[in-house]
Write a protein that holds these residues in place. Structure first.
Motif, PDB file in Angstrom:
ATOM      1  N   ASN A  58       1.064  -1.245   0.405  1.00 47.71           N
ATOM      2  CA  ASN A  58       0.672  -0.462  -0.114  1.00 47.71           C
ATOM      3  C   ASN A  58       0.733   1.190  -0.068  1.00 47.71           C
ATOM      4  O   ASN A  58       0.285   1.800  -0.397  1.00 47.71           O
ATOM      5  CB  ASN A  58      -0.884   0.155   1.364  1.00 47.71           C
ATOM      6  CG  ASN A  58      -2.346  -0.734   1.196  1.00 47.71           C
ATOM      7  OD1 ASN A  58      -2.854  -0.562   1.867  1.00 47.71           O
ATOM      8  ND2 ASN A  58      -1.889  -1.793   0.420  1.00 47.71           N
ATOM      9  N   LEU A  60       2.825   4.379  -0.959  1.00 45.96           N
ATOM     10  CA  LEU A  60       3.305   4.666  -2.092  1.00 45.96           C
ATOM     11  C   LEU A  60       5.224   5.287  -2.038  1.00 45.96           C
ATOM     12  O   LEU A  60       4.817   7.002  -1.141  1.00 45.96           O
ATOM     13  CB  LEU A  60       1.886   5.936  -2.370  1.00 45.96           C
ATOM     14  CG  LEU A  60       2.629   6.887  -3.627  1.00 45.96           C
ATOM     15  CD1 LEU A  60       2.949   6.737  -4.841  1.00 45.96           C
ATOM     16  CD2 LEU A  60       1.208   8.231  -3.786  1.00 45.96           C
ATOM     17  N   GLU A  69       2.145  10.825  -7.255  1.00 47.50           N
ATOM     18  CA  GLU A  69       1.112  10.269  -8.389  1.00 47.50           C
ATOM     19  C   GLU A  69      -0.314   9.557  -7.879  1.00 47.50           C
ATOM     20  O   GLU A  69       0.075   8.375  -7.372  1.00 47.50           O
ATOM     21  CB  GLU A  69       1.143  10.152  -9.714  1.00 47.50           C
ATOM     22  CG  GLU A  69       1.809  12.191  -9.976  1.00 47.50           C
ATOM     23  CD  GLU A  69       1.345  11.634 -11.911  1.00 47.50           C
ATOM     24  OE1 GLU A  69       1.011  10.629 -12.998  1.00 47.50           O
ATOM     25  OE2 GLU A  69       1.628  13.300 -12.186  1.00 47.50           O
ATOM     26  N   MET A  70      -1.276  10.090  -6.988  1.00 49.70           N
ATOM     27  CA  MET A  70      -1.756   8.642  -6.500  1.00 49.70           C
ATOM     28  C   MET A  70      -3.236   8.931  -6.609  1.00 49.70           C
ATOM     29  O   MET A  70      -3.953   9.815  -7.839  1.00 49.70           O
ATOM     30  CB  MET A  70      -2.120   9.185  -5.196  1.00 49.70           C
ATOM     31  CG  MET A  70      -3.330   8.728  -3.934  1.00 49.70           C
ATOM     32  SD  MET A  70      -3.346   8.396  -2.458  1.00 49.70           S
ATOM     33  CE  MET A  70      -4.781   7.261  -1.915  1.00 49.70           C
ATOM     34  N   TYR A  72      -7.199   8.266  -7.642  1.00 51.06           N
ATOM     35  CA  TYR A  72      -8.001   8.515  -7.205  1.00 51.06           C
ATOM     36  C   TYR A  72      -8.844   7.039  -6.929  1.00 51.06           C
ATOM     37  O   TYR A  72      -9.031   6.491  -7.778  1.00 51.06           O
ATOM     38  CB  TYR A  72      -9.121   9.606  -7.250  1.00 51.06           C
ATOM     39  CG  TYR A  72     -10.210   9.730  -6.428  1.00 51.06           C
ATOM     40  CD1 TYR A  72      -9.838  10.719  -5.703  1.00 51.06           C
ATOM     41  CD2 TYR A  72     -11.539   8.644  -6.112  1.00 51.06           C
ATOM     42  CE1 TYR A  72     -11.205  11.131  -4.806  1.00 51.06           C
ATOM     43  CE2 TYR A  72     -12.069   9.432  -5.000  1.00 51.06           C
ATOM     44  CZ  TYR A  72     -12.174  10.366  -4.454  1.00 51.06           C
ATOM     45  OH  TYR A  72     -13.102  10.788  -3.373  1.00 51.06           O
ATOM     46  N   HIS A  81      -6.996  12.850   3.631  1.00 47.76           N
ATOM     47  CA  HIS A  81      -5.670  13.226   4.019  1.00 47.76           C
ATOM     48  C   HIS A  81      -5.819  12.449   5.600  1.00 47.76           C
ATOM     49  O   HIS A  81      -6.829  13.940   6.101  1.00 47.76           O
ATOM     50  CB  HIS A  81      -5.186  14.072   3.357  1.00 47.76           C
ATOM     51  CG  HIS A  81      -6.255  15.520   3.909  1.00 47.76           C
ATOM     52  ND1 HIS A  81      -5.910  15.802   5.091  1.00 47.76           N
ATOM     53  CD2 HIS A  81      -6.806  16.571   3.822  1.00 47.76           C
ATOM     54  CE1 HIS A  81      -6.180  17.000   5.491  1.00 47.76           C
ATOM     55  NE2 HIS A  81      -7.456  17.150   3.702  1.00 47.76           N
ATOM     56  N   GLU A 137      -4.565   0.537  -2.601  1.00 46.56           N
ATOM     57  CA  GLU A 137      -3.730   1.072  -3.497  1.00 46.56           C
ATOM     58  C   GLU A 137      -3.364   2.242  -3.487  1.00 46.56           C
ATOM     59  O   GLU A 137      -4.169   3.110  -3.760  1.00 46.56           O
ATOM     60  CB  GLU A 137      -3.788   0.254  -4.878  1.00 46.56           C
ATOM     61  CG  GLU A 137      -3.560  -1.492  -5.225  1.00 46.56           C
ATOM     62  CD  GLU A 137      -4.993  -2.294  -4.589  1.00 46.56           C
ATOM     63  OE1 GLU A 137      -5.410  -1.408  -4.415  1.00 46.56           O
ATOM     64  OE2 GLU A 137      -4.879  -3.138  -5.472  1.00 46.56           O
ATOM     65  N   GLN A 138      -2.089   2.337  -2.698  1.00 46.52           N
ATOM     66  CA  GLN A 138      -1.261   3.362  -2.442  1.00 46.52           C
ATOM     67  C   GLN A 138      -1.928   4.742  -1.863  1.00 46.52           C
ATOM     68  O   GLN A 138      -1.642   5.933  -1.593  1.00 46.52           O
ATOM     69  CB  GLN A 138      -1.401   4.546  -4.094  1.00 46.52           C
ATOM     70  CG  GLN A 138      -0.720   3.682  -5.186  1.00 46.52           C
ATOM     71  CD  GLN A 138      -0.838   4.745  -6.460  1.00 46.52           C
ATOM     72  OE1 GLN A 138      -2.323   5.291  -6.800  1.00 46.52           O
ATOM     73  NE2 GLN A 138       0.382   4.985  -7.549  1.00 46.52           N
ATOM     74  N   PRO A 141       1.244   6.958   1.645  1.00 42.75           N
ATOM     75  CA  PRO A 141       1.877   7.352   0.539  1.00 42.75           C
ATOM     76  C   PRO A 141       3.642   7.836   1.788  1.00 42.75           C
ATOM     77  O   PRO A 141       2.845   8.327   3.624  1.00 42.75           O
ATOM     78  CB  PRO A 141       1.881   8.967   0.640  1.00 42.75           C
ATOM     79  CG  PRO A 141       0.391   8.581   0.676  1.00 42.75           C
ATOM     80  CD  PRO A 141       0.191   7.832   1.137  1.00 42.75           C
ATOM     81  N   VAL A 228       2.463  15.052  -2.421  1.00 41.05           N
ATOM     82  CA  VAL A 228       1.762  13.879  -3.479  1.00 41.05           C
ATOM     83  C   VAL A 228       0.720  14.638  -4.095  1.00 41.05           C
ATOM     84  O   VAL A 228       0.258  15.559  -3.311  1.00 41.05           O
ATOM     85  CB  VAL A 228       1.275  12.890  -2.500  1.00 41.05           C
ATOM     86  CG1 VAL A 228      -0.037  12.354  -3.295  1.00 41.05           C
ATOM     87  CG2 VAL A 228       1.976  12.362  -2.026  1.00 41.05           C
ATOM     88  N   VAL A 230      -2.762  13.812  -6.282  1.00 40.23           N
ATOM     89  CA  VAL A 230      -4.397  13.165  -6.481  1.00 40.23           C
ATOM     90  C   VAL A 230      -4.285  13.423  -8.024  1.00 40.23           C
ATOM     91  O   VAL A 230      -4.626  14.151  -8.649  1.00 40.23           O
ATOM     92  CB  VAL A 230      -5.234  13.301  -6.004  1.00 40.23           C
ATOM     93  CG1 VAL A 230      -6.489  12.530  -6.336  1.00 40.23           C
ATOM     94  CG2 VAL A 230      -5.122  13.693  -4.627  1.00 40.23           C
TER      95      VAL A 230
END
Length: 231
Positions: A58, A60, A69-70, A72, A81, A137-138, A141, A228, A230
């Motif tokens: 998970n 990033l 770059e995350m 969405y 956040h 996923e991600q 960060p 980061v 989005v």
């Protein structure tokens, strides 16, 4: 050794001033660990600490000076956040006393615990696990790690996140309900900590939604900022 399917690559985080990187084993997160955040989530007082875990993949990983770059995530319309100080474990153990905890910390980094708040809320109402809201996923960060000896007084450092240049969260690590040593004592009583574990220590008040195109810049005094976007 050979495998019947391709082995999953090791997730690792850059270290400031070093060519070697820090391999990630597990990601532990502490819930509601700042008083004002607990209040905004509908709770008060110094409740017993509680934890949830995100898979290592998970993470990033965002190198110093870069913007990660995350994507969405799916299923949510309310991505929040949560800025956090991350303690990175270098020496493991069970039943570690708070007074000895610093000996087990290899370094520190800035992290974000990204949360599908609407999905988390639905699971809370049903009394079900939070994973769908927290582990995706991600969802974790993290910026580069600073060795503990070079990180300064992180326990009294300012912590903040800005979204598109405007403050969203701003506090001080000294306002943790359970300090870093106490967190490690509690976690190591429940699980055996090991080298490569990351501990996201909690977030202050001001959590809020972000959308596609938003840029988050988070920091803890003495550590590299985490950027980061989005997408």
């Amino acid at each position: 050794m050979s495998y019947v399917i391709p082995a999953v690559p090791v997730v690792s985080v850059p270290v400031v001033g070093r060519a070697e990187t820090f391999p990630v084993r597990r990601i532990y997160c502490v819930g509601r660990n700042y008083v004002e955040h607990a209040k905004e989530m509908g709770f008060t007082g110094r409740e017993a600490p509680f934890f949830f875990i995100k898979p290592a993949d998970n993470a990033l990983v965002v190198p110093q000076g870069q913007t990660g770059e995350m994507a969405y995530p799916p299923l949510t319309k309310d991505l929040h956040h949560e800025i956090e100080l991350v303690a990175c474990i270098g020496t493991g153990g069970r039943n570690i006393k708070a007074a000895d905890a610093k000996k087990h910390i290899w370094g520190y980094a800035v992290g974000l615990d990204m949360t599908r708040r609407d999905l988390q809320g639905e699971q809370k109402k049903l009394g079900r696990p939070w994973e769908i809201g927290k582990a995706f996923e991600q969802a974790a960060p993290i910026g580069p790690i600073v060795p503990a000896a070079q990180a300064g007084d992180v326990e009294n450092a300012d912590i903040w996140v800005q979204v598109n240049g405007k403050d969203r969260q701003r506090s001080n690590v000294s306002k943790l309900i359970w300090n870093i040593g106490e967190i490690i004592e509690h976690i190591s009583a429940a699980w055996e900590l090991a080298p490569g574990d990351l501990i996201y220590t909690g977030t202050p008040e001001g959590v809020a939604a972000v959308g596609k195109g938003d840029t988050l810049v988070g920091g803890v005094t003495g550590l590299p900022e985490l950027r980061v976007r989005v997408v």
